[in-house]
Design a protein around this motif. Sequence first.
Motif, PDB file in Angstrom:
ATOM      1  N   ASN A  25       0.848  -1.194   0.000  1.00 49.71           N
ATOM      2  CA  ASN A  25       0.000   0.000   0.000  1.00 49.71           C
ATOM      3  C   ASN A  25       0.881   1.241   0.000  1.00 49.71           C
ATOM      4  O   ASN A  25       0.528   2.280   0.514  1.00 49.71           O
ATOM      5  N   HIS A  26       2.095   1.064  -0.557  1.00 47.94           N
ATOM      6  CA  HIS A  26       2.999   2.197  -0.731  1.00 47.94           C
ATOM      7  C   HIS A  26       2.793   2.802  -2.104  1.00 47.94           C
ATOM      8  O   HIS A  26       2.138   2.215  -2.950  1.00 47.94           O
ATOM      9  N   MET A  27       3.440   3.941  -2.289  1.00 46.05           N
ATOM     10  CA  MET A  27       3.274   4.621  -3.566  1.00 46.05           C
ATOM     11  C   MET A  27       4.120   3.934  -4.643  1.00 46.05           C
ATOM     12  O   MET A  27       5.271   3.576  -4.416  1.00 46.05           O
ATOM     13  N   ILE A  66      -1.347   4.730  -5.436  1.00 42.23           N
ATOM     14  CA  ILE A  66      -1.297   3.895  -4.235  1.00 42.23           C
ATOM     15  C   ILE A  66      -2.306   2.771  -4.427  1.00 42.23           C
ATOM     16  O   ILE A  66      -3.501   3.022  -4.617  1.00 42.23           O
ATOM     17  N   VAL A 116       0.320  12.901   1.026  1.00 43.31           N
ATOM     18  CA  VAL A 116       0.455  11.977  -0.112  1.00 43.31           C
ATOM     19  C   VAL A 116       0.863  12.749  -1.356  1.00 43.31           C
ATOM     20  O   VAL A 116       1.779  12.366  -2.083  1.00 43.31           O
TER      21      VAL A 116
END
Length: 188
Positions: free
Chosen positions: A65-67, A95, A178
Amino acid sequence: MKKPNEERIAKLVKELLVELGEDPSREGLLKTPSRVAKSLAFLTRGYSQTPRKVINGAVFSSGTNHMILLRDVEIYSMCEHHMLPFFGRCAIGYIAQGRVLGVSKLARIVDCYARRLQIQERLTEQIAEAVRDAVGAEGVGVVMECRHLCMMMRGVEKQNSVMTTSAVLGSFRTDEKVRGEFLSLVNR
Ligand code: ZN
């Protein structure tokens, strides 16, 4: 959408050459109408593509769930106002929520929309929306920088201007942190 009729396009190009004061029967121009027809069909082939077709099922489960960021994706498109090229590059970040795209598919999504008559603003948005819809990303950001030949060769004749457009969706729009992470990765 149906494939363009290259024979008919070639005929129109021949007429265009006459109208521009050229002689389409001189040696250098003999094959130009059919070459232009082929070239135009290639440059606008995005009309016969959809994101679903070009992705072709290359969506994979992933716990991340990281960029995820892809930078320096080359853009070659044509402006819908003058049918002249604009070109540059874009960065795409998203994401994931359990599903990710095969990396080459991001580039294919870009081409699916770039290979049409476009304006840069819409192209940027369409790419962002297609990525979101393909994997159900919680957020997507696209930044694009292009030079437009319609500005460089005609009109205001500005040689060094670069247009930047961006589209942010979901958490990239609502969450400043974000968006900040995305922009810092893009500008690194
Ligand atoms: Zn233009």
